[in-house]
Design an enzyme around this catalytic site. Structure first.
Site, mmCIF file in Angstrom:
data_model
loop_
_atom_site.group_PDB
_atom_site.id
_atom_site.type_symbol
_atom_site.label_atom_id
_atom_site.label_comp_id
_atom_site.label_asym_id
_atom_site.label_seq_id
_atom_site.Cartn_x
_atom_site.Cartn_y
_atom_site.Cartn_z
ATOM 1 N N ASP A 35 0.854 -1.189 0.000
ATOM 2 C CA ASP A 35 0.000 0.000 0.000
ATOM 3 C C ASP A 35 0.886 1.233 0.000
ATOM 4 O O ASP A 35 2.063 1.187 0.347
ATOM 5 C CB ASP A 35 -0.930 0.010 1.219
ATOM 6 N N THR A 36 0.299 2.363 -0.375
ATOM 7 C CA THR A 36 1.068 3.583 -0.519
ATOM 8 C C THR A 36 0.120 4.773 -0.519
ATOM 9 O O THR A 36 -1.028 4.641 -0.125
ATOM 10 C CB THR A 36 1.912 3.524 -1.808
ATOM 11 N N VAL A 37 0.593 5.922 -0.973
ATOM 12 C CA VAL A 37 -0.258 7.107 -1.051
ATOM 13 C C VAL A 37 -0.299 7.639 -2.476
ATOM 14 O O VAL A 37 0.658 7.521 -3.230
ATOM 15 C CB VAL A 37 0.219 8.234 -0.111
ATOM 16 N N ASN B 292 4.026 8.448 -4.067
ATOM 17 C CA ASN B 292 5.243 8.351 -3.256
ATOM 18 C C ASN B 292 5.080 7.142 -2.343
ATOM 19 O O ASN B 292 4.030 6.980 -1.722
ATOM 20 C CB ASN B 292 5.384 9.615 -2.414
#
Length: 541
Positions: free
Chosen positions: A362-364, A380
């Site tokens: 997972d990330t943003v 990012n």
């Protein structure tokens, strides 16, 4: 502090947000506000993107950071369509034989039959984000790097209240903090994750952001911070060296694209998985999904399209400097693949990058549009929660674990090689709906990303849904184990009929279905939507 929230509820309603001067959509309200404040202070969408990314690094630190990679797709106010890729590669010392020996030494086992570790020093690749932030502001922005980092520095130094979804993710990632520096800087009193509403300070990381603001990215690749990164990795048994950091450069590759239902869709080329989304869209169009009104048939055909695209992409996509990648985005390729789709589900195709834990990473994602017509989709990431689990000395900088996506097989296209970049899940999206109608979009979450792109675009283009409704719609997700996961809100009658067609359907929790954001510029009118499964908001002005 609040009691533990119910993260599975969907009782509220959001509208698409509209403005004329700026829109920022992301997974945390303070980060969205940082982007809008940057626009108010005279910055453009590129400045706001970095301000938002930096603030996310503080308020959602398990998902993103300076120790990871950064990517962007953009359309400038003067009509340029482009991409930014700040993605580091494997250390020069990371030959397969050396890596096998190191893995066997640290984790046990036969050096000829080991897999890449998911965490720890051997999974660390060169971080690209510091140079990526710097390049985005210097090449396309109006403000200084110091200007756009002000909010992030404030929140790190003065503290911020932890929001609901982030608190849950922080607690789940608590065991992955692997060195003393990580536990001391990212746990309350070095012992526990912060609770919902609890104020958290990251003073040492605030100092690192101040260094970036004052000196730019050089200290991260050539100076004192670079020395701390290398010392942390090597003392734990990793292979990263100063020369690996010093050699890093940001790239500006040409995006790849296709058309779907009259819209031009842009993605990042390999080593990113953008080709998977494009191939799936092409197969879906070849199968007639844009004309399909039946919910069952649409879901079946889209899921089958994704299976085929995953099979191709997960086998072929890697660093194109090391291995040729076929034209998976071509219409002809898709037409041939579409012939495999019938009334019943394809049985368990070969999905998943060999030995990679990328499925549930997972990330943003953040999306920004300004009144001039700049539109930016920016990602990012640290890969998995808190990345490698290692924090570099007193910097607060968490190092990514992208190396976990490499294979140690000699025959796989994604095999590890010195300097090579791994298969990368991160894919910002860009869409041109009309001559003066552009949207930055994306859906986060490992292998959910291309599936989310396809579903959101189908909602927007085939079903003509408003932006926020397209993100609110219940989702499905094809899993590496051959199951078709759906949200509990997904139509029960359709679930049963999917089973009758041979799909192995299961219900999963909302957080497994990604984090979508979208920001649109339509001839001067701005609009945006944000992911209801996350903490975030859309800020406009």
């Amino acid at each position: 502090m609040d009691s533990q929230p119910n993260l599975d509820r969907f009782a509220s309603r959001r509208s698409t947000a509209y403005g004329t001067r700026g829109v920022v959509a992301t997974s945390q309200p303070l980060a969205a506000e940082a982007g809008i404040e940057t626009l108010r202070e005279g910055g453009n969408a590129f400045d706001a993107a970095v301000a938002t990314a930096a603030t996310l690094n503080v308020v959602e630190p398990m998902s993103t950071g300076l120790g990871g990679d950064a990517f962007a797709l953009y359309r400038t106010a003067d009509g340029e369509v482009g991409a930014m890729r700040a993605c580091g590669g494997a250390p020069e010392a990371a030959t397969r034989n050396r890596m096998r020996e190191a893995v066997a030494e640290q984790h046990g086992g036969d050096p000829t039959a080991v897999e890449m570790p998911e965490r720890g020093p051997l999974a660390v690749t060169v971080p690209g984000a510091p140079r990526g932030w710097e390049a985005t502001v210097s090449e396309f922005g109006r403000l200084s790097l110091a200007d756009v980092l002000e909010d992030a520095i404030h929140h790190a130094t003065e503290g911020f209240p932890v929001s609901e979804v982030i608190a849950s993710a922080w607690a789940l990632c608590e065991p992955e903090l692997r060195n003393d520096a990580a536990r001391e800087q990212y746990l309350v009193d070095g012992e526990r994750a912060p609770e919902v509403g609890e104020r958290m300070r990251l003073p040492k990381f605030g100092e690192t952001l101040e260094t970036l603001a004052a000196e730019g990215a050089d200290p991260f690749y050539e100076g004192d911070i670079a020395a701390e990164i290398v010392e942390t990795v090597q003392s734990a048994g990793g292979l990263l060296e100063r020369s690996d950091l010093e050699a890093f450069e940001v790239e500006f590759p040409d995006p790849v694209s296709t058309t779907y239902n009259g819209t031009e869709v842009y993605e990042l080329p390999p080593n990113n998985q953008g080709l998977i989304a494009l191939e799936a869209l092409n197969i879906a169009e070849s199968l007639g999904v844009p004309e399909t009104e039946d919910h069952l048939e649409r879901t079946h055909l889209l899921a089958e399209s994704m299976k085929l695209a995953f099979t191709d992409g997960h086998h072929y996509i890697t660093d194109p400097d090391y291995e040729e990648v076929p034209p998976l985005q071509s219409k002809r390729w898709a037409e041939e693949r579409a012939e495999a789709v019938g009334e019943d589900a394809i049985e368990s195709p070969d999905v998943g990058v060999l030995d990679s834990p990328a499925e549930d990473a997972d990330t943003v994602l953040l999306t920004v549009a300004d009144g001039e017509g700049n539109v930016v989709s920016f990602i990012n990431s640290l890969f998995m929660g808190f990345g490698s689990g290692l924090v570099a000395g007193d910097t607060g900088l968490t190092l990514q674990n992208r190396g976990a996506s490499f294979a140690l097989s000699d025959s796989h296209p994604n095999r590890i090689e010195p300097g090579k970049r791994p298969f990368h899940t991160l894919i910002p999206g860009l869409a041109q709906f009309g001559e003066d109608d552009w949207a930055a979009f994306g859906v986060m979450g490992g292998y959910m990303q291309p599936q989310g792109h396809v579903q959101v675009l189908s909602n927007l283009l085939d079903r003509e849904m408003p932006l926020q409704a397209a993100l609110d719609e219940p989702r499905w997700r094809y899993r590496e184990d051959g199951t078709l996961a759906v949200e509990a809100r997904f139509d029960g009658n359709v679930q049963s009929k999917l089973v009758r067609r041979g799909h192995d359907v299961r219900v999963d929790v909302p957080l497994q279905f990604g984090g979508a954001q979208i920001a649109r510029w339509n001839d001067g009118v701005l609009s945006g939507a944000t992911e209801p499964r996350k903490d975030g908001t859309v800020d406009v002005y």
